[in-house]
Design an enzyme around this catalytic site. Sequence first.
Site, mmCIF file in Angstrom:
data_model
loop_
_atom_site.group_PDB
_atom_site.id
_atom_site.type_symbol
_atom_site.label_atom_id
_atom_site.label_comp_id
_atom_site.label_asym_id
_atom_site.label_seq_id
_atom_site.Cartn_x
_atom_site.Cartn_y
_atom_site.Cartn_z
ATOM 1 N N GLY A 29 0.816 -1.219 0.000
ATOM 2 C CA GLY A 29 0.000 0.000 0.000
ATOM 3 C C GLY A 29 0.842 1.258 0.000
ATOM 4 O O GLY A 29 2.075 1.202 0.089
ATOM 5 N N ASP A 81 3.151 -3.003 8.236
ATOM 6 C CA ASP A 81 2.126 -2.872 7.204
ATOM 7 C C ASP A 81 1.168 -1.738 7.552
ATOM 8 O O ASP A 81 1.111 -1.295 8.705
ATOM 9 C CB ASP A 81 1.360 -4.207 7.074
ATOM 10 C CG ASP A 81 0.589 -4.315 5.756
ATOM 11 O OD1 ASP A 81 0.616 -3.363 4.955
ATOM 12 O OD2 ASP A 81 -0.040 -5.369 5.541
ATOM 13 N N GLY A 82 0.432 -1.289 6.559
ATOM 14 C CA GLY A 82 -0.590 -0.269 6.754
ATOM 15 C C GLY A 82 -1.931 -0.904 7.077
ATOM 16 O O GLY A 82 -2.021 -2.105 7.336
ATOM 17 N N ALA A 83 -2.994 -0.102 7.037
ATOM 18 C CA ALA A 83 -4.355 -0.614 7.266
ATOM 19 C C ALA A 83 -5.345 0.369 6.667
ATOM 20 O O ALA A 83 -5.025 1.534 6.414
ATOM 21 C CB ALA A 83 -4.622 -0.789 8.757
ATOM 22 N N GLY A 95 -6.889 -4.871 3.304
ATOM 23 C CA GLY A 95 -7.242 -5.505 2.032
ATOM 24 C C GLY A 95 -7.745 -4.543 0.986
ATOM 25 O O GLY A 95 -8.166 -4.967 -0.091
ATOM 26 N N GLU A 103 -0.863 -10.753 3.462
ATOM 27 C CA GLU A 103 -0.645 -9.875 4.620
ATOM 28 C C GLU A 103 -1.007 -10.600 5.918
ATOM 29 O O GLU A 103 -0.302 -10.500 6.923
ATOM 30 C CB GLU A 103 -1.483 -8.595 4.465
ATOM 31 C CG GLU A 103 -0.997 -7.730 3.314
ATOM 32 C CD GLU A 103 -1.870 -6.521 3.035
ATOM 33 O OE1 GLU A 103 -1.395 -5.609 2.347
ATOM 34 O OE2 GLU A 103 -3.030 -6.486 3.475
ATOM 35 N N LYS A 121 -7.376 6.945 9.328
ATOM 36 C CA LYS A 121 -7.711 5.514 9.396
ATOM 37 C C LYS A 121 -8.181 5.094 10.785
ATOM 38 O O LYS A 121 -8.665 3.985 10.956
ATOM 39 C CB LYS A 121 -6.483 4.669 9.036
ATOM 40 C CG LYS A 121 -5.755 5.054 7.761
ATOM 41 C CD LYS A 121 -6.477 4.566 6.545
ATOM 42 C CE LYS A 121 -5.731 4.775 5.251
ATOM 43 N NZ LYS A 121 -4.516 4.011 5.151
HETATM 44 C C1 5RP Z 1 -3.493 -3.688 1.148
HETATM 45 C C2 5RP Z 1 -3.735 -3.161 2.509
HETATM 46 C C3 5RP Z 1 -3.157 -1.824 2.849
HETATM 47 O O1 5RP Z 1 -2.410 -1.946 3.994
HETATM 48 C C4 5RP Z 1 -4.289 -0.876 3.092
HETATM 49 O O2 5RP Z 1 -5.146 -0.883 1.961
HETATM 50 C C5 5RP Z 1 -3.777 0.538 3.363
HETATM 51 O O3 5RP Z 1 -3.258 1.075 2.188
HETATM 52 P P1 5RP Z 1 -2.702 2.549 2.113
HETATM 53 O O4 5RP Z 1 -1.461 2.583 2.933
HETATM 54 O O5 5RP Z 1 -2.469 2.775 0.635
HETATM 55 O O6 5RP Z 1 -3.765 3.473 2.639
HETATM 56 O O7 5RP Z 1 -4.356 -3.759 3.337
HETATM 57 O O8 5RP Z 1 -4.139 -4.910 0.942
#
Ligand code: 5RP
Length: 219
Positions: A29, A81-83, A95, A103, A121
């Site tokens: 992401g 990771d992000g969310a 997702g 993930e 978020k």
């Molecule tokens: C990808 C994810 C990402 O972590 C989520 O969509 C956040 O994305 P971004 O950092 O672009 O806002 O779950 O499957």
Amino acid sequence: MDQDQKKLIAAKASLEYIENGIVLGVGSGSTVNHLIDILPSVRDKIEHVVSSSGATSELLKQRGFEVSMLNAVGDVDLYIDGADEATKHRQLIKGGGGALTREKILAGASRQFVCIIDDSKQVGMLGTFPLPIEVIPMAQSYVARKLVRMGGQPVWREKFVTDNGNHILDIHNLLITNPMEVETRINQIPGIVTVGLFAHRPADILIVGDESGVRTLTA
Ligand code: 5RP
């Protein structure tokens, strides 16, 4: 400060969790892409890097990292990771980018999971963001009917195929008052590969980028 700058400061703050000789898992992401940009600054500390998606692997290779297979490295020391949504209990919806299955595997295989987000978020209750579910294509309609019975409104993410060759249903308006219970219930439906609810395995540390810098939430 715009959302992108907040993502960047959250990504920068996560670098401090990278210790010497680490096996690092990298999510997917736009927030994680900021991390990948600055990851070469700690290259010497990283023993192995594993990736949650084809897109992330590509970016890591462009930065000169050799991407290892999870099966080859054993457990992951740290996963970043992000969310799409996160609560103060560090339970997540993920997702939005469609990489939820890999993930979730990396989150599960990791000793420590650090989630990096901008403040847009952070939510009181999960579910405003449509809940992504990866499904085996032949089960798509069956799974959608089951989710309707649970009160959700499934929308097929058209023209999108996951790295695993599957489809995504985005479930709108699902009431997620008890995330662990909803995750368990959805996991019982045959044909579902992964639900993007990370409640049983939440983040250990949530780093939120906001106007004043970063806030860190832990257990
Ligand atoms: C990808 C994810 C990402 O972590 C989520 O969509 C956040 O994305 P971004 O950092 O672009 O806002 O779950 O499957």
